[in-house]
Every structure is written in structure tokens, then in C-alpha cells.
Design a protein around this motif. Structure first.
Motif, PDB file in Angstrom:
ATOM      1  N   SER A  17      54.546   7.239 -19.073  1.00 40.15           N
ATOM      2  CA  SER A  17      55.787   6.457 -19.081  1.00 40.15           C
ATOM      3  C   SER A  17      55.498   4.992 -19.348  1.00 40.15           C
ATOM      4  O   SER A  17      54.411   4.486 -19.038  1.00 40.15           O
ATOM      5  CB  SER A  17      56.484   6.579 -17.717  1.00 40.15           C
ATOM      6  OG  SER A  17      56.856   7.906 -17.438  1.00 40.15           O
ATOM      7  N   ARG A  67      64.733  11.865 -22.156  1.00 37.41           N
ATOM      8  CA  ARG A  67      63.438  11.241 -21.856  1.00 37.41           C
ATOM      9  C   ARG A  67      63.538   9.724 -21.715  1.00 37.41           C
ATOM     10  O   ARG A  67      62.807   9.131 -20.927  1.00 37.41           O
ATOM     11  CB  ARG A  67      62.421  11.570 -22.959  1.00 37.41           C
ATOM     12  CG  ARG A  67      62.172  13.052 -23.148  1.00 37.41           C
ATOM     13  CD  ARG A  67      61.006  13.295 -24.112  1.00 37.41           C
ATOM     14  NE  ARG A  67      61.286  12.786 -25.461  1.00 37.41           N
ATOM     15  CZ  ARG A  67      60.540  11.882 -26.088  1.00 37.41           C
ATOM     16  NH1 ARG A  67      59.465  11.382 -25.505  1.00 37.41           N
ATOM     17  NH2 ARG A  67      60.854  11.488 -27.321  1.00 37.41           N
ATOM     18  N   ASN A  84      60.047   8.030 -20.623  1.00 36.27           N
ATOM     19  CA  ASN A  84      59.274   9.022 -19.883  1.00 36.27           C
ATOM     20  C   ASN A  84      58.852  10.155 -20.819  1.00 36.27           C
ATOM     21  O   ASN A  84      59.397  10.312 -21.907  1.00 36.27           O
ATOM     22  CB  ASN A  84      60.109   9.576 -18.736  1.00 36.27           C
ATOM     23  CG  ASN A  84      60.518   8.525 -17.731  1.00 36.27           C
ATOM     24  OD1 ASN A  84      59.783   7.568 -17.486  1.00 36.27           O
ATOM     25  ND2 ASN A  84      61.687   8.689 -17.137  1.00 36.27           N
ATOM     26  N   SER A  85      57.898  10.931 -20.362  1.00 36.51           N
ATOM     27  CA  SER A  85      57.416  12.091 -21.132  1.00 36.51           C
ATOM     28  C   SER A  85      57.114  11.700 -22.572  1.00 36.51           C
ATOM     29  O   SER A  85      57.540  12.369 -23.522  1.00 36.51           O
ATOM     30  CB  SER A  85      58.457  13.211 -21.091  1.00 36.51           C
ATOM     31  OG  SER A  85      58.730  13.599 -19.763  1.00 36.51           O
ATOM     32  N   LYS A  87      55.560  11.076 -26.189  1.00 38.22           N
ATOM     33  CA  LYS A  87      54.888  11.948 -27.146  1.00 38.22           C
ATOM     34  C   LYS A  87      54.219  11.095 -28.218  1.00 38.22           C
ATOM     35  O   LYS A  87      54.658   9.961 -28.471  1.00 38.22           O
ATOM     36  CB  LYS A  87      55.907  12.866 -27.809  1.00 38.22           C
ATOM     37  CG  LYS A  87      56.729  13.695 -26.841  1.00 38.22           C
ATOM     38  CD  LYS A  87      57.797  14.484 -27.599  1.00 38.22           C
ATOM     39  CE  LYS A  87      58.650  15.309 -26.639  1.00 38.22           C
ATOM     40  NZ  LYS A  87      59.689  16.086 -27.370  1.00 38.22           N
ATOM     41  N   ASP A  90      56.352   9.218 -30.587  1.00 38.88           N
ATOM     42  CA  ASP A  90      57.077   8.024 -30.131  1.00 38.88           C
ATOM     43  C   ASP A  90      56.334   6.735 -30.501  1.00 38.88           C
ATOM     44  O   ASP A  90      56.856   5.639 -30.279  1.00 38.88           O
ATOM     45  CB  ASP A  90      57.275   8.068 -28.615  1.00 38.88           C
ATOM     46  CG  ASP A  90      58.172   9.204 -28.166  1.00 38.88           C
ATOM     47  OD1 ASP A  90      57.847   9.840 -27.147  1.00 38.88           O
ATOM     48  OD2 ASP A  90      59.198   9.445 -28.834  1.00 38.88           O
TER      49      ASP A  90
END
Length: 116
Positions: A17, A67, A84-85, A87, A90
């Protein structure tokens, strides 16, 4: 003068995060709609999340729904993006934008890299 200064970017592992902040000055922050965009290498800039001056409703890109969360604190002239979460996809430079009628202001961007 008008300034939008992003902070909070960095390197994070997949699943981690980050919280981005965008601090505004030089204009009446509370009347501006605020949004976050991102641009990955070789790709066009895309809208990530948007929030009206009243604090809602919000709008999210399908790729980040569930997310990411955009929020604002008008007392601090700041807009946030909780991510959050995370990848690898991103990974991008993240920009904040302020918009009101014909006026658009952009920050300089902050790099987010998601990698193990």
C-alpha cells in the motif's frame, strides 16, 4: 502562485500500500473538483479517481475500483489517494489535478513503482 505538490510515491512490493498526498496552494481549493491521473511509460495519461468539491460522489477507473480510495481535506487543502493491493501494472507517474469551470491545474507528479 498556484501550486499542486504531490508526495508519497515510491517503490513498493506487489500487494503493498501507499498513500499519495497532493497539497494545494494559491487558489480556493474547496471549490475545485480534484482528481488523480497516472501515466505509465509509453501510455497515455489516464484518469484514476475523481472527487467533486463537495466531497462526493467519487469516480474510479475500473482497474482500481475496490483497491484505491480518493479523499480530500478542505481544511488542509489536500487531496489523498489511498492505494491498496498494488499491482505491477499500477506502476506510473501519478498526477493530481484541480478543475473549476475553465481552470485546470496540474501537479508535477510522483513516481509509483510496484515491483518485487
Amino acid at each position: 502562485q498556484v501550486q499542486l505538490v504531490e508526495s508519497g510515491g515510491g517503490l513498493v512490493q506487489p500487494g503493498g500500500s501507499l498513500r499519495l498526498s497532493c497539497s494545494a496552494s494559491g487558489f480556493t481549493f474547496s471549490i475545485y473538483d480534484m482528481s488523480w491521473y497516472r501515466q505509465a511509460p509509453g501510455k497515455e495519461r489516464e484518469l484514476v479517481a475523481a472527487l467533486t468539491r463537495a466531497g462526493g460522489p467519487t469516480n474510479y477507473a475500473d482497474s482500481v475500483k475496490g483497491r484505491f480510495t480518493i479523499s480530500r481535506d478542505n481544511a488542509k487543502n489536500t487531496v489523498y489517494l489511498q492505494m491498496n493491493s498494488l499491482k505491477p501494472e499500477d506502476t506510473a507517474v501519478y498526477y493530481c489535478k484541480a478543475a473549476f469551470r475553465k481552470y485546470d491545474y496540474w501537479g508535477q507528479g510522483t513516481q509509483v513503482t510496484v515491483s518485487s
